[in-house]
Every structure is written in structure tokens, then in C-alpha cells.
Design a protein around this motif. Structure first.
Motif, PDB file in Angstrom:
ATOM      1  N   TYR A   1       0.819  -1.215   0.000  1.00 17.50           N
ATOM      2  CA  TYR A   1       0.000   0.000   0.000  1.00 17.50           C
ATOM      3  C   TYR A   1       0.848   1.258   0.000  1.00 17.50           C
ATOM      4  CZ  TYR A   1      -3.696   3.261   1.393  1.00 17.50           C
ATOM      5  OH  TYR A   1      -4.584   4.309   1.438  1.00 17.50           O
TER       6      TYR A   1
ATOM      7  N   SER B   1      -5.610  -2.438  -2.882  1.00 12.07           N
ATOM      8  CA  SER B   1      -6.419  -1.509  -2.083  1.00 12.07           C
ATOM      9  C   SER B   1      -6.124  -0.061  -2.446  1.00 12.07           C
ATOM     10  CB  SER B   1      -6.144  -1.731  -0.591  1.00 12.07           C
ATOM     11  OG  SER B   1      -6.481  -3.040  -0.191  1.00 12.07           O
TER      12      SER B   1
ATOM     13  N   GLY C   1      -7.066  -5.268   3.914  1.00 11.55           N
ATOM     14  CA  GLY C   1      -7.596  -5.242   2.563  1.00 11.55           C
ATOM     15  C   GLY C   1      -9.110  -5.167   2.532  1.00 11.55           C
TER      16      GLY C   1
ATOM     17  N   LEU D   1     -11.158  -2.008   0.954  1.00 13.88           N
ATOM     18  CA  LEU D   1     -12.041  -2.227  -0.184  1.00 13.88           C
ATOM     19  C   LEU D   1     -13.489  -1.896   0.161  1.00 13.88           C
ATOM     20  CD1 LEU D   1     -10.561  -5.564  -1.562  1.00 13.88           C
ATOM     21  CD2 LEU D   1     -10.357  -3.297  -2.582  1.00 13.88           C
TER      22      LEU D   1
END
Length: 445
Positions: A112, A160, A198, A202
Motif C-alpha cells: 500500500y 487496495s 484489505g 475495499l
């Protein structure tokens, strides 16, 4: 289709390229046009003519040049070797293959945020630029379908981040994910942390999430006897792993064009992914979707196929409470005799999924006379997707394992190194606990 397919990480690219192989296996290019078993795709005009009944459908290809409308992203070059084969065969633009120079260590935080001063942000920017250009090539861009895993660093973390960037860049576009859920244990010591972060990320960005559990896909991926729940025997074999075959079959059953959504003009925009979101995610607080499938190369009744799909639907929670569904979508392919609607299957699915009483129209159905997964004239494929409260069991397991690991201070320094603190874990747990509460409230109605 009106979607751009974005496949991220090793799992996402393996699944996505197997999906592309399924779509392109019987396609050939001649005189600038694409010819498939069922479709004729014009390179001059963006339309498709099915060979049998001459109604225009969407093509698996997204541009006038007949190239696949997908973007392949991974932090390691070797994963994308198969994507480069598509580039050499002129089915994919070279700029749509975006690669880094090193992996993400199975760490959501690394995927990320990346490392300060390294090329991670460049990977993110390259991926967004490729997706932006692909969207601009389309006569109609409806949104993005993300293929990825929740357990790894690139698929979960970078996936993500990309979802957040896509939401900011295309606020009116839809985002549907096909997210592979890891085995309950044994894949990676970080899989529960990655799944937690995640899923929470999401949930903030995506409109709908198709969850494919590795445990369930494994049990469904053996070669089935006729009528057994699983993938259709007519699917191409070879390089496809059994679990990928099962997931690709479910995706094809839900997302390939259907006659039901084709207007009288005969021209379809390929809006199946977005109509799926409209049907199954009436409320943004609950958007996690469960999929089952049954097929047969023999002539079975739709009632029998519906019974097979219901066998794979969880019935009771660990506490003994019955699960329920907010909405159900049934897609019947191979319905050449238009028998699905009159077969009394929909009331059976409504009862089997225990649809909530407050939704006045909990069941939707699409039909198509052809089953693209099997050329046999007797082939039938029934794919059922539901917004099912059994997902609360998965979320509870992830939250519980993360609470135990945080309590033991396990692996936290690996995430703190890349900017994720304990407070971030707790915020993600709060997000999932709110989703659990939403689904458990549904079970009480």
C-alpha cells in the motif's frame, strides 16, 4: 464489456490471464476483425454479431484494434511473462503491462505505502496512467473490475491503494472486485493482517466484492460428474489451475453478456457487472457476495441445477442461527427453450437463500439461450450470486485472529516499518465489526 479489467499481484494475474485464455481460446483475427465461435467483432465499428442469432453483444475485447481491455500490474517481472505473450500476439498493449523490480514481501503495508524513496509510487502512477488511457479508449466506460488476492502484499496492499485512486479519479464509475480469500490457515503468517486491512480498505472504495474462498474453490475444483456443482466440463483446460478454472467459470457465468440485458436495438454496452451491483448491493453497508454454480452437459431440469447450487450455500452460523440473503441473482445460460422462468426455480432459490422479508424484490434473473462455456446443444450453466450473511463468519474469524496476534505483538514491526500502526489495525477491525453487525442484524429479521 464496458469494464476495464485490472489484475494485480501474482494471484490476480494468474486468475486474470486464465480468464483471458478462456475468452480468447477460440478467437482468431482476420482482415482486422476478430472471429470467435459465437461472436464476430468488427474492428471498424465497436459491435459484435453472434454467429447464430445475429443480435449484437459486447466483445471480450475493448478497443477497435481488438485488444483485451485489461491492465496487468505486479511488483515482480516474472509473474507477467504470460502477459507479454499477449503483447507479442497483439492482444494486449505493451503499456498495459506494468511491473516493478521487487516483491512486497507478502506485506499489505509495503504494497500500500511502498518504501520511501523507492519506485513503488512510480508503479502506482504507471498503473493508474495505463488504466486511465484504457478507459479513454472505450466508447463507454462503466467501471473497473479488480482481480486480486487478499493474502499477499501486492494484490492486497497495492490493490487496495489502486481502488482508492480509481474511486478518486472516476467517482461516477463502478468498482467490482473479484477477491480471492486465503485458506483459513497455512498460507502466510501475515494473511490475517493482510485480509483485515484489505477488506476494510475495499469496503470503503468498492461498490461490490465477489469473494472466492480458496477452501471452497478447492473443494469445487475437482472434475465434476454431470450436474455436480463446480466448473463446466466444457471449459478449456491445460494451463488453467483447477481453482482458477472454478473461479473463471463463476466469473464467466456472471459477467459475460446475456440476452436478457440486450435492448431491442441489439447493441449491448456490456453492463452486466454494473447491473450485478445494482441487483445485489441495494445498501452500501453490505456488499460482500457469495457465488455458487452448477452445470451439466446433459439435459437436466433447472430445478435440479438449482438444488445443486443450494447445497453449497451455508445454512447456519456457528451459533446455530440461520443465515439469510438480502438479494439473489440467478444467471441461466443454455436456456434455449425459455424454460427457466416458468420452471418455478426462483421461488425455490428465494426459500433456499432465506431472502429477507423487507426487500420486496429479492430475486433477479438473467437468461441466455447459449452457454459459452460449453458448445453442446444440451449444455446448461446456472450461476447464483447472493448477498449472503454467511460472510460474517469469515469476518469474525479474521478479526479474532488479528486480535490474538496484536495481543501477542506478533509481526507488528513489519507493518510499522511501512507506516501502518496498531491504531490502523484497530480502525480496520472497527470497520469489519460494523459490517458483521449489519449482517447479523439481517439474520434476526
Amino acid at each position: 464489456m464496458s469494464a476495464v479489467i485490472l489484475q494485480v499481484g501474482q494471484c490476480g494475474n494468474q486468475l486474470g490471464l486464465d480468464w483471458c485464455e478462456l475468452l480468447t481460446k477460440s478467437c482468431a483475427k482476420k482482415d482486422g476483425n476478430w472471429y470467435c465461435d459465437r461472436y464476430f467483432y468488427s474492428a471498424q465499428f465497436e459491435y459484435v454479431l453472434p454467429a447464430e442469432h445475429f443480435a449484437a453483444f459486447s466483445s471480450p475485447f475493448g478497443t477497435r484494434e481488438g485488444r483485451l481491455a485489461l491492465v496487468c500490474v505486479d511488483s515482480e517481472p516474472k509473474v507477467l511473462n504470460r502477459a507479454r505473450q499477449l503483447v507479442r500476439s497483439e492482444k494486449l498493449l505493451e503499456s498495459n503491462v506494468v511491473q516493478g523490480k521487487g516483491g512486497r514481501g507478502g506485506n499489505w503495508a509495503y504494497g500500500y505505502h511502498g518504501n520511501s524513496g523507492e519506485e513503488s509510487n512510480g508503479l502506482l502512477q504507471q498503473a493508474m496512467e495505463a488504466l486511465r488511457k484504457e478507459a479513454e479508449r472505450r466508447s463507454y466506460y462503466g467501471g473497473t473490475v479488480l482481480l486480486h488476492s487478499l493474502s499477499g502484499g501486492t494484490g492486497s496492499g497495492l490493490g487496495s491503494r489502486l481502488c482508492e485512486e480509481i474511486r478518486a479519479e472516476f467517482p461516477a464509475g463502478h468498482i467490482l472486485t473479484a477477491s480471492v480469500v486465503p485458506h483459513r490457515s497455512g498460507e502466510s503468517p501475515l494473511q490475517h493482517y493482510n485480509s483485515l486491512l484489505g477488506l476494510a480498505a475495499l469496503h470503503r472504495s468498492a461498490d461490490g466484492m465477489l469473494l472466492f474462498h480458496n477452501d471452497q474453490s478447492l473443494s469445487s475444483s475437482g472434475v465434476p460428474a454431470p450436474g455436480r456443482s463446480g466448473f463446466c466440463n466444457g471449459l478449456p483446460q491445460g494451463s488453467l489451475s483447477p481453482m482458477n478454472v472454478h473461479i473463471a467459470s463463476c466469473m464467466a457465468g456472471l459477467l459475460l453478456p446475456v440476452r436478457s440485458l440486450t435492448p431491442s436495438s441489439g447493441l449491448s454496452l456490456g453492463a452486466e457487472p454494473w447491473e450485478l451491483i445494482r441487483s445485489l448491493c441495494p445498501m452500501p453497508a453490505a456488499k460482500l457476495l457469495h457465488t455458487t454454480q452448477a452445470c451439466s452437459s446433459e439435459k437436466l431440469t433447472w430445478d435440479r441445477l438449482a438444488s445443486i447450487t443450494l447445497q453449497a450455500v451455508p445454512k447456519l452460523s456457528p451459533a446455530g442461527k440461520p443465515y439469510s440473503s438480502r438479494a439473489v441473482l440467478a444467471v441461466a445460460r443454455g436456456d434455449g427453450e425459455n424454460s427457466f422462468i416458468v420452471s418455478n426455480v426462483l421461488p425455490k432459490l428465494k426459500r433456499g437463500h432465506r431472502c429477507v422479508p423487507w426487500n420486496p424484490f429479492p430475486i433477479d434473473c438473467w437468461t441466455d439461450p447459449c452457454n459459452e462455456m460449453n458448445a453442446s446443444c444440451n449444455s446448461q450453466l446456472l450461476t447464483v450470486c447472493s448477498n449472503h450473511s454467511s460472510v460474517s463468519s469469515l469476518l469474525s474469524h479474521v478479526v479474532q485472529r488479528c486480535q490474538e496476534m496484536i495481543g501477542a505483538q506478533a509481526y507488528l514491526h513489519w507493518y510499522q516499518r511501512y507506516g501502518v500502526e496498531v491504531q490502523d489495525f484497530r480502525q480496520s477491525m472497527d470497520t469489519l465489526l460494523n459490517v458483521i453487525e449489519e449482517y447479523e442484524t439481517q439474520m434476526q429479521t
